[in-house]
Enzyme design. Sequence first.
Site, PDB file in Angstrom:
ATOM      1  N   TRP A   1       9.259   0.346  19.502  1.00  0.00           N
ATOM      2  CA  TRP A   1       7.791   0.404  19.446  1.00  0.00           C
ATOM      3  C   TRP A   1       7.306   0.513  18.016  1.00  0.00           C
ATOM      4  O   TRP A   1       6.291  -0.086  17.646  1.00  0.00           O
ATOM      5  CB  TRP A   1       7.261   1.536  20.325  1.00  0.00           C
ATOM      6  CG  TRP A   1       7.506   1.225  21.766  1.00  0.00           C
ATOM      7  CD1 TRP A   1       8.398   1.826  22.600  1.00  0.00           C
ATOM      8  CD2 TRP A   1       6.893   0.169  22.537  1.00  0.00           C
ATOM      9  NE1 TRP A   1       8.379   1.233  23.835  1.00  0.00           N
ATOM     10  CE2 TRP A   1       7.467   0.217  23.835  1.00  0.00           C
ATOM     11  CE3 TRP A   1       5.937  -0.801  22.260  1.00  0.00           C
ATOM     12  CZ2 TRP A   1       7.100  -0.671  24.843  1.00  0.00           C
ATOM     13  CZ3 TRP A   1       5.562  -1.686  23.274  1.00  0.00           C
ATOM     14  CH2 TRP A   1       6.146  -1.613  24.538  1.00  0.00           C
TER      15      TRP A   1
ATOM     16  N   ASP B   1       2.245   7.563  17.162  1.00  0.00           N
ATOM     17  CA  ASP B   1       2.196   6.970  18.493  1.00  0.00           C
ATOM     18  C   ASP B   1       2.916   7.949  19.421  1.00  0.00           C
ATOM     19  O   ASP B   1       4.140   8.032  19.435  1.00  0.00           O
ATOM     20  CB  ASP B   1       2.905   5.610  18.485  1.00  0.00           C
ATOM     21  CG  ASP B   1       3.056   5.020  19.880  1.00  0.00           C
ATOM     22  OD1 ASP B   1       2.575   5.633  20.859  1.00  0.00           O
ATOM     23  OD2 ASP B   1       3.663   3.935  19.992  1.00  0.00           O
TER      24      ASP B   1
ATOM     25  N   LYS C   1       2.135   7.407  31.014  1.00  0.00           N
ATOM     26  CA  LYS C   1       3.406   8.125  31.194  1.00  0.00           C
ATOM     27  C   LYS C   1       3.141   9.586  31.581  1.00  0.00           C
ATOM     28  O   LYS C   1       3.554  10.027  32.646  1.00  0.00           O
ATOM     29  CB  LYS C   1       4.245   8.029  29.930  1.00  0.00           C
ATOM     30  CG  LYS C   1       4.622   6.567  29.637  1.00  0.00           C
ATOM     31  CD  LYS C   1       4.787   6.344  28.184  1.00  0.00           C
ATOM     32  CE  LYS C   1       4.707   4.898  27.778  1.00  0.00           C
ATOM     33  NZ  LYS C   1       5.488   3.945  28.538  1.00  0.00           N
TER      34      LYS C   1
HETATM   35  N1  PMP Z   1       4.317   2.862  22.240  1.00  0.00           N
HETATM   36  C1  PMP Z   1       5.218   3.451  23.030  1.00  0.00           C
HETATM   37  C2  PMP Z   1       6.014   4.593  22.480  1.00  0.00           C
HETATM   38  C3  PMP Z   1       5.391   3.011  24.340  1.00  0.00           C
HETATM   39  O1  PMP Z   1       6.298   3.589  25.135  1.00  0.00           O
HETATM   40  C4  PMP Z   1       4.611   1.933  24.827  1.00  0.00           C
HETATM   41  C5  PMP Z   1       4.704   1.422  26.240  1.00  0.00           C
HETATM   42  N2  PMP Z   1       5.815   1.674  26.933  1.00  0.00           N
HETATM   43  C6  PMP Z   1       3.707   1.336  23.949  1.00  0.00           C
HETATM   44  C7  PMP Z   1       3.569   1.834  22.675  1.00  0.00           C
HETATM   45  C8  PMP Z   1       2.845   0.181  24.395  1.00  0.00           C
HETATM   46  O2  PMP Z   1       1.900   0.697  25.224  1.00  0.00           O
HETATM   47  P1  PMP Z   1       0.822  -0.155  26.021  1.00  0.00           P
HETATM   48  O3  PMP Z   1       1.571  -0.921  27.053  1.00  0.00           O
HETATM   49  O4  PMP Z   1      -0.068   0.900  26.580  1.00  0.00           O
HETATM   50  O5  PMP Z   1       0.137  -1.036  25.055  1.00  0.00           O
END
Ligand code: PMP
Length: 361
Positions: A103, A173, A197
């Site tokens: 991520w 994040d 989550k």
């Molecule tokens: N950052 C992290 C740490 C994630 O786990 C996720 C999704 N699993 C995201 C960003 C992306 O999130 P979204 O699908 O809400 O855009």
Amino acid sequence: MTERIFNFSAGPAILPLPVLEEAQRDLLELPGVGMSVMEISHRSKTFDEIIQSAESRLRDLLKIPAGYDVLFLQGGASLQFAMVPMNFLSLDSSADYIITGSWGKKAIKEAQKFGTAEFAANMADGGFTRIPAQDELQLNPSAAYVHITANETIEGVEWKTEPETGAVPLVSDASSNILSKPLSVQKYGLIYAGAQKNMGPSGVTVVIIREDLLPRIRDGLATMLDYRTHANNKSVYNTPNTWGIYILNLVCEWLKDKGGLSQMQQENQEKAKLLYDAIDGTDFYRGHADPDSRSMMNVTFRLPSEDLEKRFASEATAAGLDGLKGHRSVGGIRASIYNAFPKAGCEALVEFMRDFEKKNG
Ligand code: PMP
């Protein structure tokens, strides 16, 4: 009667049963309102009370100090990958990114579209197995901000304490570990997290932003992409995800009733320990992350072969333990055990792991 299975999904993920039950009970008519929460104006008194309650419960749980705004946005954490640099990077500045997994890689890629984003550390070697030590970071004291991923959901590595960034604002994040433990919000300039989550359904993204950063935002941004729009309009400049905020409010109430984030941390530690102990107790299973960097939310491990991993995930599903297949980009097994995931599910997985090893080890 429900027949809910053990849901190890990484997100959208398991929600607390009492929250789902309350939402079900009140789905057709919110008490005293005669309409569903999905059918009322986001400017109604009822919704105003809901969003204010959601904000104040989040403030309580996370002990968010005065001087921070709490925003409820849309577009997921992925939009934050772009909004952070759009708002705070200018042509003559740069930002530092500490990359501890998939991520973070996505976040820096997005930032590089808007300005200079440097790797203050890149832990890709070895497949993102650990959080760097402070002396491994190459931090620029004049960076616009330093970005971390508090918990890498795919690899299962998690920061235990914040990096020291001096006067440079720390941006995090926190999508996959927010509300799993107490957080020192005052150490951050900005925290963002998709709700799906630990906070609620997908479609609502929480942003906690230090107010003194708002004047640094560059002018000329699209209205919806400028944090000031949402800060100045209490997250109702446009129609927010009213349903998502409603559920988030109920989740926060559930967390408070359970005893808050210290209590959650204790429970989450116990759950994670059950699984890590099972992994460490045999050579058949191999943990992905270094012990010091292990995530309390996403427990990642490998088996001796990909074939066995496939069989493990499908037999587990048949046994009522769902969502254990690792992310398609890294493979292996991943057990996501967010706040609402019960300890009994971890115990069931440990038993399944023992049986599976006996049959296949
Ligand atoms: N950052 C992290 C740490 C994630 O786990 C996720 C999704 N699993 C995201 C960003 C992306 O999130 P979204 O699908 O809400 O855009």
